[in-house]
Design an enzyme around this catalytic site. Structure first.
Site, PDB file in Angstrom:
ATOM      1  N   LYS A 256       1.929 -26.927-123.269  1.00  0.00           N
ATOM      2  CA  LYS A 256       0.798 -25.980-123.090  1.00  0.00           C
ATOM      3  C   LYS A 256       0.749 -25.701-121.659  1.00  0.00           C
ATOM      4  CE  LYS A 256      -0.712 -27.772-127.340  1.00  0.00           C
ATOM      5  NZ  LYS A 256      -1.805 -27.784-128.579  1.00  0.00           N
TER       6      LYS A 256
ATOM      7  N   GLU B  86       2.386 -24.539-138.542  1.00  0.00           N
ATOM      8  CA  GLU B  86       1.529 -25.304-137.728  1.00  0.00           C
ATOM      9  C   GLU B  86       0.127 -24.773-138.207  1.00  0.00           C
ATOM     10  OE1 GLU B  86       2.883 -26.595-133.612  1.00  0.00           O
ATOM     11  OE2 GLU B  86       1.976 -24.792-133.219  1.00  0.00           O
TER      12      GLU B  86
ATOM     13  N   SER C  28      -0.513 -32.336-134.492  1.00  0.00           N
ATOM     14  CA  SER C  28      -0.884 -33.807-134.319  1.00  0.00           C
ATOM     15  C   SER C  28       0.274 -34.726-134.658  1.00  0.00           C
ATOM     16  CB  SER C  28      -2.267 -33.979-135.058  1.00  0.00           C
ATOM     17  OG  SER C  28      -3.427 -33.257-134.386  1.00  0.00           O
TER      18      SER C  28
ATOM     19  N   ASN D  91       5.672 -28.868-126.744  1.00  0.00           N
ATOM     20  CA  ASN D  91       5.142 -27.824-126.089  1.00  0.00           C
ATOM     21  C   ASN D  91       3.946 -28.230-125.217  1.00  0.00           C
ATOM     22  OD1 ASN D  91       3.573 -25.430-125.764  1.00  0.00           O
ATOM     23  ND2 ASN D  91       2.513 -25.647-127.704  1.00  0.00           N
TER      24      ASN D  91
ATOM     25  N   HIS E 247       2.343 -18.772-130.898  1.00  0.00           N
ATOM     26  CA  HIS E 247       1.572 -19.959-131.040  1.00  0.00           C
ATOM     27  C   HIS E 247      -0.038 -19.496-131.389  1.00  0.00           C
ATOM     28  CE1 HIS E 247      -0.402 -23.840-129.880  1.00  0.00           C
ATOM     29  NE2 HIS E 247       0.654 -24.466-130.262  1.00  0.00           N
TER      30      HIS E 247
ATOM     31  N   GLU F 288      -2.724 -20.792-130.163  1.00  0.00           N
ATOM     32  CA  GLU F 288      -3.626 -20.760-129.158  1.00  0.00           C
ATOM     33  C   GLU F 288      -3.321 -19.324-128.622  1.00  0.00           C
ATOM     34  OE1 GLU F 288      -2.272 -24.358-127.383  1.00  0.00           O
ATOM     35  OE2 GLU F 288      -3.273 -25.371-128.633  1.00  0.00           O
TER      36      GLU F 288
ATOM     37  N   GLY G  81      -3.948 -30.261-132.184  1.00  0.00           N
ATOM     38  CA  GLY G  81      -4.802 -30.694-131.248  1.00  0.00           C
ATOM     39  C   GLY G  81      -6.004 -31.293-131.734  1.00  0.00           C
TER      40      GLY G  81
HETATM   41  C1  PEP Z   1       1.100 -27.459-130.559  1.00  0.00           C
HETATM   42  O1  PEP Z   1       0.769 -27.284-129.438  1.00  0.00           O
HETATM   43  O2  PEP Z   1       2.288 -26.897-130.972  1.00  0.00           O
HETATM   44  C2  PEP Z   1       0.845 -28.810-131.287  1.00  0.00           C
HETATM   45  C3  PEP Z   1       1.398 -29.053-132.456  1.00  0.00           C
HETATM   46  O3  PEP Z   1      -0.404 -29.458-130.784  1.00  0.00           O
HETATM   47  P1  PEP Z   1      -0.415 -31.168-131.174  1.00  0.00           P
HETATM   48  O4  PEP Z   1       0.643 -31.786-131.408  1.00  0.00           O
HETATM   49  O5  PEP Z   1      -1.198 -31.657-129.959  1.00  0.00           O
HETATM   50  O6  PEP Z   1      -1.464 -31.010-132.569  1.00  0.00           O
END
Ligand code: PEP
Length: 255
Positions: free
Chosen positions: A15, A170, A216, A13, A98, A100, A176
């Site tokens: 972003k 998630e 992460s 992803n 998501h 975000e 992040g």
């Molecule tokens: C994501 O954006 O779905 C995500 C898991 O980000 P990150 O791996 O940076 O935590």
């Protein structure tokens, strides 16, 4: 649980990262590194990168996804992108709900549900994101939160369609932040999601759904997370922007 019933999917992803030229460079670096992947490899990229991304991955095993889509086919929705616009280009996946989008752009379970149904109707494979906030985990209501999201986000989605849907667990506190859920925490919630799907549909349907972990995930922790019975892949943010790191996660999914 029998993982062989499901396809492992590693999806990046991106972003709001990478201009079209940068996207070309990154995908040119990723494609040779993942050419022998034993899992599905997807890059979900900003809308403006879709065209160049599809061009670069032509003839490779990498699939392209978008990061959102609208539920209406067309109309007065300034700034939005329809499912038809994506499918006509050759886009196969779309990230929906998501955290975000939920946190910064007013996304709700109702709109995630509308987007999910529209994506499925258009033949796109939705990656539907669910996950608890830190204080919800601390209040010990993770399962309540996840069950509610699963029920609402998949309301009125048939068993046949849910098998084409990818669920990404998630935990919001892990996205992040560099804080990863432990492999046991990830497995616990992914197994709970599967049990919830079995209640809403049936066991055969639940066993066929790919459930990813995201938060992460990186080249250092992917092996352990992906070894868990109900973790069928990963949705990767930061680490998907570095070809070698992303390729190492893809390799871990094939083990
Ligand atoms: C994501 O954006 O779905 C995500 C898991 O980000 P990150 O791996 O940076 O935590």
């Amino acid at each position: 649980m029998d993982k062989t019933k499901r396809k492992a999917i590693i999806a990046g992803n991106w972003k709001m990262n990478k201009t079209p030229n940068e996207a070309k460079e990154l995908l040119n670096a990723i494609t040779p590194l993942v050419k022998d992947a034993d899992c599905e490899v997807v890059a979900c990229v900003p809308y403006v990168d879709l065209s160049v991304a599809l061009e670069v991955v032509k003839g490779t095993n990498v699939k392209i996804g978008a990061e959102n889509c609208h539920w209406e086919k067309s109309g007065a929705y300034t700034g939005e992108i329809s499912t038809g616009m994506l499918t006509e280009m050759g886009v196969e996946y779309v990230v929906l709900g998501h955290s975000e989008r939920r946190q910064y752009f007013g996304e709700t379970d109702e709109t995630v549900n509308k987007r999910t149904k529209a994506a499925l109707a258009a033949g796109l494979k939705p990656i539907v994101c669910v996950g608890e906030l830190l204080w919800e985990r601390e209040c010990d209501i993770t399962e309540e939160v996840i069950a509610r999201q699963i029920k609402l986000d998949l309301f009125d989605v048939s068993a046949e369609d849910v098998k084409k849907t990818v669920i990404a667990y998630e935990p919001v506190w892990a996205i992040g932040t560099g804080k990863t859920a432990t492999a046991d925490q990830a497995e616990e919630v992914c197994a709970f999601i599967r049990a919830t799907l079995a209640k809403l549909y049936d066991k055969e349907t639940a066993d066929a759904v790919t459930i990813q972990y995201g938060g992460s995930m990186n080249d250092g922790n992917a092996d352990e997370l992906l070894s868990k019975a109900d973790v069928d892949g990963g949705l990767i943010g930061g680490a998907s922007l570095v070809a070698e790191k992303f390729a190492a996660i893809v390799k871990a999914a094939g083990k």
